[in-house]
Motif scaffolding. Structure first.
Motif, PDB file in Angstrom:
ATOM      1  N   LEU A  53      17.135  45.727   2.387  1.00 24.68           N
ATOM      2  CA  LEU A  53      17.902  46.463   3.398  1.00 24.68           C
ATOM      3  C   LEU A  53      17.153  47.704   3.857  1.00 24.68           C
ATOM      4  CD1 LEU A  53      20.507  46.861   5.025  1.00 24.68           C
ATOM      5  CD2 LEU A  53      21.480  48.011   3.019  1.00 24.68           C
ATOM      6  N   VAL A  54      16.568  48.435   2.916  1.00 25.01           N
ATOM      7  CA  VAL A  54      15.789  49.624   3.274  1.00 25.01           C
ATOM      8  C   VAL A  54      14.595  49.237   4.138  1.00 25.01           C
ATOM      9  CG1 VAL A  54      14.367  51.502   2.348  1.00 25.01           C
ATOM     10  CG2 VAL A  54      16.531  50.903   1.234  1.00 25.01           C
ATOM     11  N   VAL A  57      15.816  48.353   7.663  1.00 26.98           N
ATOM     12  CA  VAL A  57      16.216  49.551   8.420  1.00 26.98           C
ATOM     13  C   VAL A  57      14.971  50.273   8.934  1.00 26.98           C
ATOM     14  CG1 VAL A  57      17.269  51.833   8.204  1.00 26.98           C
ATOM     15  CG2 VAL A  57      18.427  49.837   7.252  1.00 26.98           C
ATOM     16  N   LEU A  58      13.958  50.417   8.087  1.00 28.14           N
ATOM     17  CA  LEU A  58      12.719  51.062   8.522  1.00 28.14           C
ATOM     18  C   LEU A  58      12.027  50.241   9.607  1.00 28.14           C
ATOM     19  CD1 LEU A  58      11.263  52.269   5.092  1.00 28.14           C
ATOM     20  CD2 LEU A  58      12.387  53.649   6.860  1.00 28.14           C
ATOM     21  N   TYR A  60      13.380  48.203  11.866  1.00 29.20           N
ATOM     22  CA  TYR A  60      14.084  48.351  13.143  1.00 29.20           C
ATOM     23  C   TYR A  60      13.947  49.769  13.684  1.00 29.20           C
ATOM     24  CZ  TYR A  60      16.153  43.718  13.204  1.00 29.20           C
ATOM     25  OH  TYR A  60      16.326  42.357  13.277  1.00 29.20           O
ATOM     26  N   LEU A  61      13.828  50.758  12.797  1.00 28.24           N
ATOM     27  CA  LEU A  61      13.592  52.125  13.263  1.00 28.24           C
ATOM     28  C   LEU A  61      12.223  52.231  13.923  1.00 28.24           C
ATOM     29  CD1 LEU A  61      14.610  55.039  13.377  1.00 28.24           C
ATOM     30  CD2 LEU A  61      13.569  55.419  11.134  1.00 28.24           C
ATOM     31  N   THR A 366       9.542  40.072   6.991  1.00 28.40           N
ATOM     32  CA  THR A 366      10.881  40.150   7.587  1.00 28.40           C
ATOM     33  C   THR A 366      11.737  38.962   7.188  1.00 28.40           C
ATOM     34  OG1 THR A 366       9.949  41.337   9.487  1.00 28.40           O
ATOM     35  CG2 THR A 366      12.120  40.351   9.764  1.00 28.40           C
TER      36      THR A 366
END
Length: 386
Positions: A53-54, A57-58, A60-61, A366
Motif C-alpha cells: 500500500l505504501v 501510494v508513492l 501514484y504520487l 506494481t
C-alpha cells in the motif's frame, strides 16, 4: 545482593486478576471498535500488504507530480548522448563527501561496430542539483512551472537510467509513462465496476427473464478468447485518431471484456441475499429495487468488490502493456510503460542496450504490489479472520 532474574521471568508477580483485567479491556476495545477500525487492525497484521500500500501510494504520487519529479520532458532529446548507459550516483570522491554526484562522461562512436561507447572521467565529479529551475513545463497541462526535483549538473548529464536511441532520458520517460499506465488501471476498473454492478445487480435481484438473458450475455462474453479480441478491437482503431481518444477507447475495450466476471459474482451473491428478512422488510416499507440494491444488498458484499477491484487493476495494466508492446495499444506521442518497451523488440537492443528493458521493473513491481494488497484486503475484510 539478590541475583538477577532470568530474562524469561517477569519482574511483576503473577496476578490472575490483573491478567483477567487486561483480557477484559482488550475484549471491550474490540467490542466497541467500529468496522473501519477493525479492518485497519486486521490489515496492519499483513505487513506485506501494508508495504505494498505504501509503495502504491508513492507510485501514484510520483505519477501525479510527473512534471516535477522528472528532470526532462517526455520528448526532450540530447542527440550528443544517444544510448548512454545509466550513470551511477556517488556520494564520496577520493575519500571526501560531496553529496549526490555523477562523473562526467565522454562518448565516441566505434566505426567498426557503429556502437557508441562512453568513458567515465573519474577526475571530474559533477554534483546534482535539487529543487532547481530547469526545463519549463505545464503541470497537468494547466499551470506553468520550471521547478524539478533534481536537474543535471551544469555542463553535464544525469541519465540515471540511461538514454534511448534518440537521446531521451529513460527515467523521465518512465515517470511520465507511470501516469498513463497507472491511471488506465483505475479508469478501466471503474468502468468494469459500473457495468458489473449494474448488470449483475439487475440479474440477481430481478431474476426471471432478466437473469436469463443477462446470464447468457455474460457467458458469451466470458467464452470469448481475450487476447484475440483485444488485438482485433485495438487493430480496428484508426491510426489517425487523437491519442487521448485512443487512451479512452483502449480503456473501454479492456473494461468491456472484464466486467462479466464481476457481474456473475454479484448475481450469485444477490440471489442469496434477496431472500433475507431485511430485504423483505425494506420492500414492505416501500423501498424500490434501486434503493434495496444500493443501500441494503451491495454493502453486504462490498468486501468482495474491493478485493476484486484490487486484483483487476494489475490485469488492466498488463493488458495495456501487452497491447502497446505489440503496437496495437497506445501510440506516440502518448508514453506508457508498454510504449517504452517497444524500444526493446529486437535482440540488438537486449544485448547492447539492456537498460531499455527497465520499464519491465515498474510493471512487475506494481502488479506484485496490487496482488499482495488484494490478499491483505481479503483477509482484513473477512469477519472470520480473527
Amino acid at each position: 545482593m539478590s541475583e538477577a532474574l532470568p530474562h524469561w521471568v517477569s519482574e511483576k508477580p503473577f496476578d490472575p486478576e490483573r491478567l483477567a483485567g487486561e483480557h477484559t479491556s482488550v475484549s471491550t476495545a474490540y467490542a466497541r471498535a467500529s468496522q473501519r477500525r477493525l479492518f485497519w487492525w486486521r490489515l496492519r497484521r499483513h505487513r506485506l500488504a501494508v508495504a505494498s500500500l505504501v509503495f502504491l501510494v508513492l507510485a501514484y504520487l510520483v505519477a501525479a507530480t510527473a512534471e516535477f519529479v522528472a528532470p526532462a520532458g517526455v520528448a526532450t532529446r540530447d542527440t550528443r548522448h544517444i544510448f548512454m548507459p545509466p550513470q551511477r550516483v556517488h556520494l564520496v570522491h577520493e575519500g571526501r563527501f560531496l553529496g549526490p554526484f555523477v562523473y562526467a562522461r565522454e562518448g565516441t562512436l566505434d566505426m567498426d561496430t557503429l556502437q557508441r561507447r562512453y568513458r567515465e572521467d573519474r577526475s571530474r565529479p559533477m554534483p546534482l542539483r535539487f529543487f532547481c529551475r530547469g526545463e519549463p513545463y505545464r503541470f497537468w497541462g494547466i499551470w506553468a512551472g520550471d521547478r524539478h526535483l533534481y536537474c543535471a549538473p551544469e555542463g553535464g548529464t544525469a541519465f540515471l537510467l540511461g538514454s534511448d536511441r534518440l537521446g531521451r532520458d529513460m527515467f523521465s520517460r518512465l515517470v511520465h509513462g507511470a501516469r498513463i499506465s497507472l491511471t488506465i488501471g483505475l479508469v478501466g476498473v471503474t468502468l468494469t465496476m459500473v457495468l458489473g454492478l449494474l448488470f449483475g445487480g439487475l440479474a440477481g435481484y430481478l431474476g426471471g427473464w432478466a437473469d436469463f438473458w443477462l446470464g447468457r450475455a455474460t457467458e458469451i462474453l466470458r467464452s470469448l478468447p481475450h487476447l484475440p479480441i483485444w488485438l482485433a478491437l485495438s487493430a480496428a482503431l484508426p491510426v489517425t485518431l487523437d491519442p487521448l481518444l485512443v487512451y479512452f477507447l483502449i480503456t473501454a475495450i479492456l473494461a468491456f471484456l472484464e466486467w462479466p466476471g464481476l457481474a456473475r459474482a454479484v448475481r450469485s451473491k444477490l440471489l442469496s441475499l434477496r431472500e433475507e428478512d431485511f430485504v423483505a422488510a425494506a420492500e414492505m416499507m416501500g423501498a424500490g429495487p434501486a434503493r434495496i440494491i444500493s443501500r441494503h444488498l451491495l454493502p453486504n458484499f462490498m468486501s468482495h468488490i474491493v478485493v476484486s477491484a484490487a486484483l483487476a487493476i494489475p490485469t488492466m495494466i498488463l493488458a495495456e502493456t501487452a497491447l502497446s508492446f505489440l503496437g496495437l495499444g497506445l501510440r506516440a506521442p502518448i508514453t506508457s510503460w508498454g510504449v517504452l518497451l517497444t524500444e526493446a523488440q529486437n535482440i540488438e537492443a537486449v544485448v547492447l542496450y539492456p537498460w531499455l528493458l527497465l520499464p519491465m521493473v515498474p510493471v512487475m513491481a506494481t502488479v506484485l504490489a496490487f496482488s499482495f494488497l488484494g490478499d491483505g484486503l481479503r483477509d482484513a475484510l473477512d469477519p472470520l479472520s480473527d
